[in-house]
Design a protein around this motif. Sequence first.
Motif, short mmCIF file in Angstrom:
data_model
loop_
_atom_site.label_atom_id
_atom_site.label_comp_id
_atom_site.label_asym_id
_atom_site.label_seq_id
_atom_site.Cartn_x
_atom_site.Cartn_y
_atom_site.Cartn_z
N TRP A 133 0.81 -1.21 0.00
CA TRP A 133 0.00 0.00 0.00
C TRP A 133 0.85 1.26 0.00
CZ3 TRP A 133 -4.75 -1.26 -1.12
CH2 TRP A 133 -5.22 -2.53 -0.74
N PHE A 134 2.11 1.14 -0.37
CA PHE A 134 3.06 2.26 -0.28
C PHE A 134 2.53 3.51 -0.96
CE2 PHE A 134 7.11 4.22 0.27
CZ PHE A 134 7.35 4.95 -0.88
N ARG A 135 1.84 3.34 -2.09
CA ARG A 135 1.45 4.50 -2.89
C ARG A 135 0.42 5.38 -2.15
NH1 ARG A 135 -1.12 0.04 -4.65
NH2 ARG A 135 -3.36 0.11 -5.10
N PHE A 136 -0.18 4.86 -1.09
CA PHE A 136 -1.15 5.63 -0.34
C PHE A 136 -0.52 6.42 0.81
CE2 PHE A 136 -4.69 4.23 -2.61
CZ PHE A 136 -4.61 2.86 -2.83
N TYR A 137 0.74 6.15 1.10
CA TYR A 137 1.38 6.76 2.25
C TYR A 137 1.99 8.12 1.90
CZ TYR A 137 1.03 2.43 4.91
OH TYR A 137 0.57 1.34 5.58
N VAL B 142 6.98 14.09 1.13
CA VAL B 142 6.32 13.96 -0.16
C VAL B 142 5.00 13.22 0.08
CG1 VAL B 142 7.66 11.86 -0.70
CG2 VAL B 142 6.52 13.12 -2.53
N THR B 143 3.92 13.81 -0.39
CA THR B 143 2.61 13.22 -0.18
C THR B 143 2.38 12.06 -1.15
OG1 THR B 143 1.46 14.64 -1.75
CG2 THR B 143 1.72 15.48 0.51
N ALA B 144 1.30 11.34 -0.91
CA ALA B 144 0.94 10.27 -1.85
C ALA B 144 0.71 10.82 -3.26
CB ALA B 144 -0.32 9.56 -1.34
N GLY B 145 0.28 12.06 -3.33
CA GLY B 145 0.04 12.68 -4.63
C GLY B 145 1.26 13.30 -5.27
N GLY B 146 2.38 13.29 -4.53
CA GLY B 146 3.63 13.79 -5.10
C GLY B 146 4.01 15.20 -4.71
N THR B 147 3.23 15.85 -3.87
CA THR B 147 3.57 17.19 -3.42
C THR B 147 4.71 17.13 -2.42
OG1 THR B 147 1.30 17.94 -3.74
CG2 THR B 147 2.71 19.28 -2.32
N TYR C 96 18.97 10.35 10.71
CA TYR C 96 17.85 10.60 9.81
C TYR C 96 16.87 9.44 9.87
CZ TYR C 96 20.16 14.65 7.79
OH TYR C 96 20.74 15.89 7.61
N TYR C 97 15.60 9.79 10.02
CA TYR C 97 14.55 8.80 10.16
C TYR C 97 13.54 8.93 9.03
CZ TYR C 97 16.21 8.26 14.97
OH TYR C 97 16.97 8.02 16.08
N CYS C 98 13.13 7.79 8.55
CA CYS C 98 12.08 7.73 7.55
C CYS C 98 10.74 7.61 8.28
CB CYS C 98 12.32 6.50 6.67
SG CYS C 98 11.09 6.24 5.40
N HIS C 99 9.73 8.30 7.77
CA HIS C 99 8.41 8.30 8.39
C HIS C 99 7.34 8.09 7.33
CE1 HIS C 99 4.71 10.50 9.71
NE2 HIS C 99 4.96 9.82 10.82
N ALA C 100 6.35 7.29 7.68
CA ALA C 100 5.21 7.05 6.80
C ALA C 100 3.92 7.32 7.54
CB ALA C 100 5.23 5.60 6.30
N HIS C 101 2.97 7.90 6.83
CA HIS C 101 1.68 8.17 7.44
C HIS C 101 0.54 7.82 6.49
CE1 HIS C 101 -1.50 10.08 9.73
NE2 HIS C 101 -1.89 10.65 8.61
N TRP C 102 -0.33 6.96 6.97
CA TRP C 102 -1.62 6.67 6.30
C TRP C 102 -2.47 6.00 7.34
CZ3 TRP C 102 -3.34 1.94 3.22
CH2 TRP C 102 -4.58 2.18 2.63
N VAL C 103 -3.35 6.72 7.92
CA VAL C 103 -4.15 6.27 9.04
C VAL C 103 -3.29 6.24 10.31
CG1 VAL C 103 -5.65 4.50 10.02
CG2 VAL C 103 -5.63 4.91 7.54
#
Length: 113
Positions: A27-31, A50-55, A92-99
């Motif tokens: 589901w990466f593309r939604f994060y 970077v948002t799921a939409g690429g912003t 440096y930390y990677c972060h993902a957000h979706w729900v």
Amino acid sequence: VQLQASGGGLVQAGGSLRLSCAASGSWFRFYDMAWYRLPPGKQRELVAGVTAGGTTKYADSVKGRFTISRDNAQSTVYLQMNSLKPEDTAVYYCHAHWVSDYWGQGTLVTVSS
């Protein structure tokens, strides 16, 4: 989702590094994805997102030097860091957000003067 960051290391001022963060799952593309950093003795700060939409968005301190990008086919987000400065030294930390929010394990970047 699990996040695996890599690419940190020791570099001289003015040099470049590219960080990678590989995500598990399909589901990466939604994060919305982001890179944060924790400088020694300071608080964690947002570096780029970077948002799921690429912003994309950047901290003022890295604008024009860092570039965040994502490859949804590879479930990976990148942070290209150019013209590095000693003050970029941090974990440096990677972060993902979706729900929910997810964090990677961190990768150390050290910039020598």
